[in-house]
Design an enzyme around this catalytic site. Structure first.
Site, short mmCIF file in Angstrom:
data_model
loop_
_atom_site.label_atom_id
_atom_site.label_comp_id
_atom_site.label_asym_id
_atom_site.label_seq_id
_atom_site.Cartn_x
_atom_site.Cartn_y
_atom_site.Cartn_z
CD GLU A 180 6.68 -25.77 18.68
OE1 GLU A 180 7.29 -24.69 18.55
OE2 GLU A 180 6.92 -26.77 18.00
CE LYS A 217 10.30 -25.40 20.38
NZ LYS A 217 11.26 -25.99 19.43
#
Length: 298
Positions: A180, A217
């Site tokens: 992420e 992400k």
């Protein structure tokens, strides 16, 4: 975890229609999350009571009628939640066996101060021990977050390199990492940063060995379809989107234009929920949020 269970979870994450719920607010963000839930800081004393309140909130979400694999593919847990239980059963077991939802664990320990337009992850002490515990508790994968504030090529290269380094450790322990590297939605150079980020991620994906697969992400990009080529990369299971501070409605509206991304929302999932609501009102509000996020993800 048996190989059959792992393969079933992987199939759900690869092919399933729905989104990932982020239930992973940690120490620093817990008071804010509780405040939005109607639990102010004068309503608990110390960390133990604070974490008790957040566990009660998460339990209420996880056991709600609409929180099932029909629309929610996975859920990201804070470490305390992973080690906790619901009615005497470990939370990851409740998620997978009772709700049909794939459990993930947030493993980062927060962010370093900004340098080169980015915030790297702080060191993660005891990571391999935590990963072994997670695997033993039935966790499928992990999530680790860093933040990009501006289009600085050196900073972005460093963030992505760190994400993949941690990701390789996760893979070595038999789990699937969600990498992420968030781009700040308020950045004045958001679109430029996203283009740099895409190229840097693609470069690192090509260095993974056969059988090494990750998830990504990412902030919902300014350019529609920017991350489609990453989603189609043979080493990528799924690309998911964070809400990044957008309201539920705006996050869903932006996500609905992205053909290959599904949601992994935290604050947007819990919007409008409060401890003071009756179960009927709580379940209706959560069900409405779940449906909005699900529709945007398919």
């Amino acid at each position: 975890m048996t190989s059959d269970a792992f393969n079933a979870m992987k199939h759900q994450m690869t092919e399933g229609a729905g989104f990932i719920a982020a239930l992973d607010q940690s120490g620093g963000s817990t008071p804010k999350a509780l405040g939005q839930y109607g639990v102010t800081e004068d309503m608990y004393n110390g960390d133990a009571e604070m974490f008790g309140e957040i566990h009660a909130m998460r339990t209420r979400i996880i056991t709600a009628p609409d929180f099932t694999k029909k629309k929610v593919l996975g859920a990201i847990l804070f470490e305390r939640t992973m080690r906790g239980d619901i009615d005497g059963k470990p939370v990851p077991t409740v998620l997978w066996e009772d709700r049909g939802i794939v459990p993930f664990l947030k493993i980062d320990k927060g962010l370093e101060d900004e340098a080169n337009g980015v915030q790297m992850m702080k060191p993660i002490p005891g990571l391999e021990d935590t990963l072994k515990d997670a695997a033993g508790l039935g966790i499928f994968g992990t999530k680790e977050r860093s933040v990009i504030h501006e289009a600085n090529s050196d900073g972005i290269a460093a963030v992505v390199a760190q994400q993949f380094d941690v990701g390789r450790t996760v893979l070595s322990c038999g789990l699937v990492p969600i990498l992420e590297p968030e781009v700040n939605i308020h950045s004045g150079t958001k679109a430029e940063a996203e283009a740099m980020l895409k190229d840097e991620i693609a470069k690192h994906l090509d260095t993974l060995d056969a059988g090494q697969e990750v998830m990504l992400k990412l902030s919902i990009p300014t350019e529609v379809g920017l991350y489609d080529s990453l989603a189609e990369h043979p080493r990528v299971i799924r690309v998911v989107a964070l809400s990044g501070g957008y309201s539920t409605d705006e996050a869903c509206e932006r996500l609905s234009k992205q053909p290959t991304m599904i949601a992994s929302f935290s604050r947007a999932l819990a919007e409008g929920l409060s401890k003071q609501q009756s179960d009927e009102a709580f379940n209706a509000a959560l069900g409405s949020n779940i449906d909005k996020i699900y529709q945007a993800s398919i």
